[in-house]
Design a protein around this motif. Sequence first.
Motif, PDB file in Angstrom:
ATOM      1  N   TRP A 108     -13.734 -34.821  -1.528  1.00  0.00           N
ATOM      2  CA  TRP A 108     -13.448 -35.663  -0.379  1.00  0.00           C
ATOM      3  C   TRP A 108     -11.930 -35.894  -0.256  1.00  0.00           C
ATOM      4  O   TRP A 108     -11.354 -35.790   0.824  1.00  0.00           O
ATOM      5  N   MET A 109     -11.305 -36.171  -1.382  1.00  0.00           N
ATOM      6  CA  MET A 109      -9.859 -36.392  -1.372  1.00  0.00           C
ATOM      7  C   MET A 109      -9.137 -35.131  -0.884  1.00  0.00           C
ATOM      8  O   MET A 109      -8.294 -35.188   0.015  1.00  0.00           O
ATOM      9  N   HIS A 110      -9.505 -33.990  -1.450  1.00  0.00           N
ATOM     10  CA  HIS A 110      -8.820 -32.754  -1.067  1.00  0.00           C
ATOM     11  C   HIS A 110      -9.141 -32.348   0.371  1.00  0.00           C
ATOM     12  O   HIS A 110      -8.276 -31.829   1.083  1.00  0.00           O
ATOM     13  N   THR A 151      -9.678 -34.443   2.762  1.00  0.00           N
ATOM     14  CA  THR A 151      -8.892 -35.341   3.615  1.00  0.00           C
ATOM     15  C   THR A 151      -7.451 -34.842   3.714  1.00  0.00           C
ATOM     16  O   THR A 151      -6.861 -34.816   4.785  1.00  0.00           O
ATOM     17  N   ILE A 152      -6.908 -34.435   2.582  1.00  0.00           N
ATOM     18  CA  ILE A 152      -5.548 -33.899   2.574  1.00  0.00           C
ATOM     19  C   ILE A 152      -5.467 -32.668   3.467  1.00  0.00           C
ATOM     20  O   ILE A 152      -4.599 -32.551   4.340  1.00  0.00           O
ATOM     21  N   ASN A 153      -6.398 -31.760   3.276  1.00  0.00           N
ATOM     22  CA  ASN A 153      -6.411 -30.525   4.038  1.00  0.00           C
ATOM     23  C   ASN A 153      -6.528 -30.807   5.539  1.00  0.00           C
ATOM     24  O   ASN A 153      -5.837 -30.205   6.360  1.00  0.00           O
ATOM     25  N   HIS A 187      -5.618 -33.487   7.166  1.00  0.00           N
ATOM     26  CA  HIS A 187      -4.388 -34.059   7.736  1.00  0.00           C
ATOM     27  C   HIS A 187      -3.272 -33.023   7.831  1.00  0.00           C
ATOM     28  O   HIS A 187      -2.511 -33.020   8.792  1.00  0.00           O
ATOM     29  N   LEU A 188      -3.172 -32.161   6.840  1.00  0.00           N
ATOM     30  CA  LEU A 188      -2.144 -31.115   6.897  1.00  0.00           C
ATOM     31  C   LEU A 188      -2.369 -30.218   8.112  1.00  0.00           C
ATOM     32  O   LEU A 188      -1.448 -29.914   8.868  1.00  0.00           O
ATOM     33  N   ARG A 189      -3.607 -29.799   8.289  1.00  0.00           N
ATOM     34  CA  ARG A 189      -3.932 -28.914   9.402  1.00  0.00           C
ATOM     35  C   ARG A 189      -3.760 -29.617  10.737  1.00  0.00           C
ATOM     36  O   ARG A 189      -3.249 -29.051  11.698  1.00  0.00           O
ATOM     37  N   ASP A 243      -1.806 -32.096  11.436  1.00  0.00           N
ATOM     38  CA  ASP A 243      -0.384 -32.241  11.678  1.00  0.00           C
ATOM     39  C   ASP A 243       0.210 -30.944  12.224  1.00  0.00           C
ATOM     40  O   ASP A 243       1.029 -30.947  13.136  1.00  0.00           O
TER      41      ASP A 243
END
Lengths: 338, 338
Positions: B282-284, B286-288, B290-292, B294
């Motif tokens: 879930w953490m990863h 979420t990071i992925n 947001h990066l995408r 952005d």
Amino acid sequence: MGFTFKKQRHTVDEYVQGILNKDRVMLSKAITLVESQLHSDNDLAGAVIERILPYSGKSLRIGITGVPGAGKSTFIEAFGKYLSSQNKRIAVLTIDPSSQKTGGSILGDKTRMEELANDPNAFVRPSASGATLGGVHSKTRETMLLCEASGYDIIIIETVGVGQSETSVKGIVDFFLLLMLAGAGDELQGIKRGIMEMADAIVVNKADGDNIKRSKLAQKELQHALHMFPPNESGWYPSVLTCSAINHTGIKEIWELICEFEGMMKVKGFFKSNRQEQNLQWMHDTINYHLRNDFYSNQEVKSSLSFLEQQVETEKIPAIVAAKKLLSMFFNKRQLGE
Amino acid sequence: MGFTFKKQRHTVDEYVQGILNKDRVMLSKAITLVESQLHSDNDLAGAVIERILPYSGKSLRIGITGVPGAGKSTFIEAFGKYLSSQNKRIAVLTIDPSSQKTGGSILGDKTRMEELANDPNAFVRPSASGATLGGVHSKTRETMLLCEASGYDIIIIETVGVGQSETSVKGIVDFFLLLMLAGAGDELQGIKRGIMEMADAIVVNKADGDNIKRSKLAQKELQHALHMFPPNESGWYPSVLTCSAINHTGIKEIWELICEFEGMMKVKGFFKSNRQEQNLQWMHDTINYHLRNDFYSNQEVKSSLSFLEQQVETEKIPAIVAAKKLLSMFFNKRQLGE
């Protein structure tokens, strides 16, 4: 006292001309260039790829997977020799997951297909797969393009059906073949879930001697199991065939099935549309890979990651809060122009 | 003349107290807050999630999927009523892929389970899934946590087995159930490839009247097909059961199977380790996400994307070159602090 060896590099023209002239040594060197982890090689590799691109894409791309022991090397050798006897030029790229750890390829990997490797119509090359996400994908893809530009008609990409690489390979080939053994129950357990449904054909290998009857039974059972699945989008129903790689039986039939597949896909337009989708996917995968790489190699992210992972795992903080902490570290630093 | 409606929001304390007090209205409002696309709601939603987190995680999370026509709503209603009769509190979250297009949920979705929705032990809520990648995942996950904090013992997440959402749902539940119909051949074709292999159990629904015999046959065939797959990592072999949701037969047996699964997973430690992995994922994710997000919402990227996609699709430029062009636009802009 230490020596620094400067790797010898050629010019873009030299690589491109060598590849187009079917010079195996230059092809090998170009693959080494593409696989290089050196930042300084990136631009050169990119330029070579860009130049050979108009000459690529004309091969038939076949992915072959199966658990260790299914006889992949022996099969590919027999299959490759058969294709060579039909005046086809074949390139075999083997992806070994164990090479992700050492950064190189397993010793002796190439010699597994010694006979094929010495065939003038064949080119056998272990494909080094970087440890990083997307690495497997990208390098193997570019290597495939180089081989195509060098006039290979058929590219075979071999993976061990136990890792993460099959989905990636499925995303760069036209036809995906799963090699199995009779006595499905036990042997199947090594195959990763989901791989069976990716197959365009399943081949039960080692259908020889005492094993013929069991292989025919396995064929029937697998065919039955496959009928429970929906067909591919293209309407192709995966077939199950048997063969004996050591006795060279059943090989011709496999090739005929692949030709039938190719013909049907080309008539229906799926061959082209699949390639187009794969190209687009490649672009987005590359973007995703670089975004992630940039993020996870950021110093601040790196220094906080394992602590936050542990906090999340033990439910001390919500995953989403940890993610946002890491993201703000990353973006703040970038905005400072570092 | 235009009016601006300010959505009414509560304080973090009000949401949290309402949820913990099993106040259905406050739970609904908190879900609406979590699902809000308004940037101004993000922090408030994050604060609520963080506060309720210690009270979440105690439910059994069940994913249910199946093609349209398999009778999912009727099944969930019968299953939910049974659980309610066993003094369990049940929350049902339905993910409708069509809601990704309109941004809302299909009209009347909730009334499909009218009887269950009016049961004081049950809470039925269509889960709005954002159009963007990772959206489905993240919102449904948070909604699930809110329901858990509000004392629901069992969370059922319903998806239609034809879209992208099943893999996401598999990644947030403890048990994944596939609902099917007899006469596998035709009906199966709507199921997306790969979903069968994700199932912890398959239930053949509508095993009633003239259909009983066919359902028993389908059960046998499916069980046979499943035996061709490797077992789950945990050693669990998926079972195939039959039921009739309208006649309420076979429901108890399904619940007993799920309890058996839960017991076995808890003893073996897989229940906990699966949840921990899901949290990390879930953490990863979420990071992925947001990066995408952005990247693809960057103005320069947006204005060049479709042209470059077209160039790549038609093989005018290599995917990797197009990717690098877009990446350098993105990072150059970011480094200027924009």
